[in-house]
Write a protein that holds these residues in place. Structure first.
Motif, PDB file in Angstrom:
ATOM      1  N   GLY A  32       0.803  -1.208   0.000  1.00  0.00           N
ATOM      2  CA  GLY A  32       0.000   0.000   0.000  1.00  0.00           C
ATOM      3  C   GLY A  32       0.841   1.266   0.000  1.00  0.00           C
ATOM      4  N   LEU A  35       2.264   1.695  -3.503  1.00  0.00           N
ATOM      5  CA  LEU A  35       1.260   2.157  -4.459  1.00  0.00           C
ATOM      6  C   LEU A  35       0.889   3.620  -4.227  1.00  0.00           C
ATOM      7  CD1 LEU A  35      -1.161  -0.911  -4.660  1.00  0.00           C
ATOM      8  CD2 LEU A  35       0.350  -0.065  -6.467  1.00  0.00           C
ATOM      9  N   LEU A  36       0.750   4.010  -2.959  1.00  0.00           N
ATOM     10  CA  LEU A  36       0.423   5.402  -2.662  1.00  0.00           C
ATOM     11  C   LEU A  36       1.542   6.335  -3.097  1.00  0.00           C
ATOM     12  CD1 LEU A  36      -1.263   5.057   0.847  1.00  0.00           C
ATOM     13  CD2 LEU A  36      -2.364   5.627  -1.315  1.00  0.00           C
ATOM     14  N   VAL A  39       1.205   6.694  -6.878  1.00  0.00           N
ATOM     15  CA  VAL A  39       0.052   7.536  -7.218  1.00  0.00           C
ATOM     16  C   VAL A  39       0.365   9.001  -6.928  1.00  0.00           C
ATOM     17  CG1 VAL A  39      -2.332   8.085  -6.602  1.00  0.00           C
ATOM     18  CG2 VAL A  39      -1.652   5.708  -6.934  1.00  0.00           C
ATOM     19  N   LEU A  65      -8.301   7.233  -6.139  1.00  0.00           N
ATOM     20  CA  LEU A  65      -7.369   6.133  -5.898  1.00  0.00           C
ATOM     21  C   LEU A  65      -6.784   6.119  -4.498  1.00  0.00           C
ATOM     22  CD1 LEU A  65      -5.405   6.028  -9.283  1.00  0.00           C
ATOM     23  CD2 LEU A  65      -7.042   4.347  -8.418  1.00  0.00           C
ATOM     24  N   VAL A  66      -6.462   7.281  -3.945  1.00  0.00           N
ATOM     25  CA  VAL A  66      -5.760   7.307  -2.656  1.00  0.00           C
ATOM     26  C   VAL A  66      -6.581   6.630  -1.549  1.00  0.00           C
ATOM     27  CG1 VAL A  66      -4.896   8.803  -0.822  1.00  0.00           C
ATOM     28  CG2 VAL A  66      -4.252   9.249  -3.192  1.00  0.00           C
ATOM     29  N   LEU A  68      -9.031   4.564  -1.924  1.00  0.00           N
ATOM     30  CA  LEU A  68      -9.308   3.178  -2.323  1.00  0.00           C
ATOM     31  C   LEU A  68      -8.114   2.272  -2.026  1.00  0.00           C
ATOM     32  CD1 LEU A  68     -11.529   1.477  -3.710  1.00  0.00           C
ATOM     33  CD2 LEU A  68     -10.319   1.854  -5.869  1.00  0.00           C
ATOM     34  N   VAL A  69      -6.918   2.734  -2.381  1.00  0.00           N
ATOM     35  CA  VAL A  69      -5.713   1.946  -2.104  1.00  0.00           C
ATOM     36  C   VAL A  69      -5.507   1.801  -0.597  1.00  0.00           C
ATOM     37  CG1 VAL A  69      -3.202   1.925  -2.283  1.00  0.00           C
ATOM     38  CG2 VAL A  69      -4.584   2.525  -4.283  1.00  0.00           C
ATOM     39  N   ALA A  70      -5.690   2.906   0.137  1.00  0.00           N
ATOM     40  CA  ALA A  70      -5.520   2.848   1.592  1.00  0.00           C
ATOM     41  C   ALA A  70      -6.520   1.889   2.237  1.00  0.00           C
ATOM     42  CB  ALA A  70      -5.667   4.247   2.189  1.00  0.00           C
ATOM     43  N   THR A  73      -5.292  -1.776   1.680  1.00  0.00           N
ATOM     44  CA  THR A  73      -3.922  -2.152   2.061  1.00  0.00           C
ATOM     45  C   THR A  73      -3.561  -1.716   3.486  1.00  0.00           C
ATOM     46  OG1 THR A  73      -3.051  -0.120   1.042  1.00  0.00           O
ATOM     47  CG2 THR A  73      -3.104  -2.117  -0.317  1.00  0.00           C
TER      48      THR A  73
END
Length: 235
Positions: A32, A35-36, A39, A65-66, A68-70, A73
């Motif tokens: 996570g 990915l952050l 992004v 996205l931020v 959603l990814v958080a 993960t």
């Protein structure tokens, strides 16, 4: 793989001798964060140096996205104490008193089954089939070592190689004394099952299942998706 930690419940003040066992996935957290970072890097670069509609598209994508990814993960965690199991999944927080838990199942995913028949997946305790295979292989080697020692082969092998033989015996003895090898996620489920067996009938562990939706995560995801769809449609 998950790591146990301790954390006091956010909704109640901690009481002496009562603290949550917290389980998270280190690999999920690491993924996570990576990915952050990607992004943020791409999004900020597009906002600063982009032209025309690019900065707005980048901003909408980041808003979507931020969180959603958080959510998938960094957010997932499982908290357990003597009264209840608290499951923090991407978009929900489920509090299940031990008295409401029927079973803890492990298959292709780990989940809690409540008396109502509802099932709640433990996102923070992912199943790794590869880790299970490795644990089974270690267990098979330990059983083979145990059989060899029982038949006297271990002692003869130890006498042939000097230090090498003694090292092999010490590793085999360690495998045997540690008991059956288990994957990390299976060890977590074993811990939770032990709590269920010991605390499930206690008066303090009774109550109703509570589910709270994480609107603080869902709201920005929906807003970002709507904004992104509008920008794409009007482009």
């Amino acid at each position: 793989m998950t790591t146990p930690d301790h954390e006091s419940p956010a909704s109640q003040p901690p009481t002496p001798g009562q603290r949550d066992r917290a389980y998270r996935s280190p690999m999920g957290i690491a993924g996570g964060v990576l990915l952050l970072a990607i992004v943020a890097w791409l999004g900020i670069d597009a906002i600063v140096s982009g032209r025309d509609r690019t900065p707005w598209l980048a901003l909408a994508a980041m808003i979507f996205l931020v969180p959603l990814v958080a959510a998938f993960t960094l957010r997932p965690a499982v908290f357990a104490d003597e009264e209840r199991l608290r499951i923090r999944n991407p978009f929900r927080v489920i509090t299940v008193p031990w008295g409401q838990v029927v079973s803890l199942r492990s298959g292709y995913s780990n989940e809690v089954v409540a008396k109502s028949g509802s099932k709640y997946q433990l996102w923070a305790v992912p199943v790794s089939l590869r880790a299970r295979k490795k644990a089974a292989a270690r267990d098979a080697r330990a059983n083979a070592q145990r059989s060899a020692e029982a038949s006297g082969q271990g002692g003869r092998r130890g006498g042939m190689g000097g230090g090498f033989g003694l090292g092999g015996l010490s590793r085999g003895a360690a495998d045997v004394s540690d008991g059956p090898a288990r994957a990390e996620s299976d060890k977590v489920m074993d811990d939770l099952r032990e709590l269920l067996e010991t605390k499930g009938e206690s008066e303090a562990a009774q109550g109703e299942v509570r589910v709270r939706w994480a609107y603080e995560i869902a709201a920005p995801v929906v807003a970002g998706a709507v904004l992104l769809a509008i920008l794409v449609a009007t482009g």
